[in-house]
Design a protein around this motif. Structure first.
Motif, mmCIF file in Angstrom:
data_model
loop_
_atom_site.group_PDB
_atom_site.id
_atom_site.type_symbol
_atom_site.label_atom_id
_atom_site.label_comp_id
_atom_site.label_asym_id
_atom_site.label_seq_id
_atom_site.Cartn_x
_atom_site.Cartn_y
_atom_site.Cartn_z
ATOM 1 N N THR A 24 7.728 1.669 -9.269
ATOM 2 C CA THR A 24 6.464 0.997 -8.982
ATOM 3 C C THR A 24 5.933 0.276 -10.228
ATOM 4 O O THR A 24 5.364 -0.812 -10.128
ATOM 5 N N TRP A 25 6.139 0.872 -11.383
ATOM 6 C CA TRP A 25 5.741 0.213 -12.634
ATOM 7 C C TRP A 25 6.627 -0.999 -12.912
ATOM 8 O O TRP A 25 6.152 -2.019 -13.421
ATOM 9 N N THR A 84 2.428 -6.441 -5.779
ATOM 10 C CA THR A 84 2.289 -5.099 -6.341
ATOM 11 C C THR A 84 1.544 -5.198 -7.662
ATOM 12 O O THR A 84 1.917 -5.972 -8.539
ATOM 13 N N ARG A 120 -2.688 -1.127 -10.045
ATOM 14 C CA ARG A 120 -3.399 -0.060 -9.339
ATOM 15 C C ARG A 120 -2.453 0.735 -8.433
ATOM 16 O O ARG A 120 -2.622 1.936 -8.265
ATOM 17 N N GLN A 121 -1.453 0.045 -7.845
ATOM 18 C CA GLN A 121 -0.448 0.787 -7.073
ATOM 19 C C GLN A 121 0.418 1.640 -7.990
ATOM 20 O O GLN A 121 0.768 2.774 -7.660
ATOM 21 N N SER A 128 0.125 10.413 -8.259
ATOM 22 C CA SER A 128 0.847 11.151 -7.220
ATOM 23 C C SER A 128 2.004 11.928 -7.817
ATOM 24 O O SER A 128 2.213 13.114 -7.525
ATOM 25 N N LYS A 155 2.336 3.516 -3.461
ATOM 26 C CA LYS A 155 1.772 4.705 -4.096
ATOM 27 C C LYS A 155 2.408 5.990 -3.560
ATOM 28 O O LYS A 155 2.284 7.061 -4.177
ATOM 29 N N TRP A 156 3.116 5.884 -2.432
ATOM 30 C CA TRP A 156 3.778 7.048 -1.852
ATOM 31 C C TRP A 156 5.225 7.204 -2.321
ATOM 32 O O TRP A 156 5.916 8.120 -1.879
ATOM 33 N N MET A 177 8.670 6.747 -9.049
ATOM 34 C CA MET A 177 7.428 6.384 -9.715
ATOM 35 C C MET A 177 7.671 5.248 -10.704
ATOM 36 O O MET A 177 6.892 4.286 -10.783
ATOM 37 N N HIS A 180 0.830 -1.205 0.000
ATOM 38 C CA HIS A 180 0.000 0.000 0.000
ATOM 39 C C HIS A 180 0.869 1.262 0.000
ATOM 40 O O HIS A 180 0.447 2.304 -0.515
ATOM 41 N N ALA A 210 -1.601 4.654 -9.061
ATOM 42 C CA ALA A 210 -1.687 5.612 -7.954
ATOM 43 C C ALA A 210 -0.377 6.389 -7.825
ATOM 44 O O ALA A 210 -0.388 7.597 -7.565
ATOM 45 N N ALA A 211 0.743 5.703 -8.012
ATOM 46 C CA ALA A 211 2.042 6.375 -7.962
ATOM 47 C C ALA A 211 2.182 7.378 -9.108
ATOM 48 O O ALA A 211 2.731 8.470 -8.929
#
Length: 258
Positions: free
Chosen positions: A149-150, A171, A174-175, A182, A32-33, A146, A29, A178-179
């Motif tokens: 995350t991909w 992962t 959707r995460q 952001s 995304k941050w 970012m 979770h 979201a990243a």
């Protein structure tokens, strides 16, 4: 908020005087941050460089900003880049590549990758004007994280053991999306504060985000073809390589508008 603080604790050397239980769900979770973690790395380094600019000149100020980023991350992602280079450029069978990447000993390919990465960032930053260089210094850590995350969302973990694989395999896109959102919002704010033109800001926003998303995806495809998945090292390598790629695009777009 605890998910964000967990990511800051894991990805940086900022002292967070709070115990947060490390769980797979919380870490996933927290993905995304990742751009926010990049913001906490990039903006202080840019402010440091800006503060030193009038005292030591632009080249030395940019170098200080880069050193800050390396120190505050503990060289974590550079280590991943070096290990990835040692393994992937050994051209050995899959299992041997994974063993080399896990080995803490630094080889020739790793040294070359480290030197080229730091040198590339410095040369590209000092090739920009001070305004562009400080802006790039602030935003490239946002984009690199970012992209990671991909990278994690587009592949499975290469090893059969637990560890990093516990969160990589959970992962999902959707995460990553979201990243991206952001990152897009944060960069909108950064570009607005920097005072660049709307046309340049839009070019940078869409161009840089598209570049880093595709970079994370294609690097995941490449290492999956080589070793059957990604690792923590390739995540670090993705951050470093997409940061360098973003600087190339910065320089290209900035020169168009000079």
């Amino acid at each position: 908020m605890r998910n964000l603080l967990l990511m800051v604790q894991f990805m940086t050397r900022y002292p967070i005087p709070l115990h947060i239980d490390f769980t797979v769900e919380r870490f996933v979770h927290g993905m995304k941050w990742m751009p926010v973690v990049g913001l906490l790395i990039g903006v202080p380094s840019a402010l440091l460089a800006m503060g030193l600019y009038s005292l030591v000149g632009y080249e030395a100020a940019v170098l200080a900003g880069l050193i800050y980023q390396i120190c505050i991350t503990g060289g974590l992602h550079l280590d991943g880049l070096a290990d990835s280079a040692d393994g992937l450029f050994s051209y050995r069978p899959r299992e041997r590549v994974l063993e080399i990447m896990r080995d803490s000993t630094l080889g020739t390919n790793g040294v070359i990758a480290l030197c080229l990465a730091v040198l590339s960032k410095y040369v590209l930053l000092q090739s920009l004007s001070p305004h562009g260089g400080f802006l790039a210094l602030a935003s490239m850590p946002i984009l690199g994280r970012m992209a990671s995350t991909w990278h994690a969302a587009c592949a499975e973990y290469a090893r059969k053991s637990d560890g990093m694989g516990l969160f990589v395999n959970k992962t999902r896109p959707r995460q990553a999306m979201a990243a991206f959102l952001s990152s897009f919002f944060i960069l909108c704010v950064v570009f607005f504060v920097s005072g660049i033109s709307l046309q340049m800001a839009l070019l940078l926003l869409f161009g840089l985000n598209a570049l880093c998303i595709s970079g994370g995806f294609f690097l995941a495809r490449y290492v999956t073809g080589r070793i059957g998945g990604i690792t923590g090292d390739t995540i670090g390598a993705t951050i470093e390589l997409t940061e360098i790629a973003s600087l190339f695009l910065y320089l290209f777009i900035w020169n168009i508008y000079l």
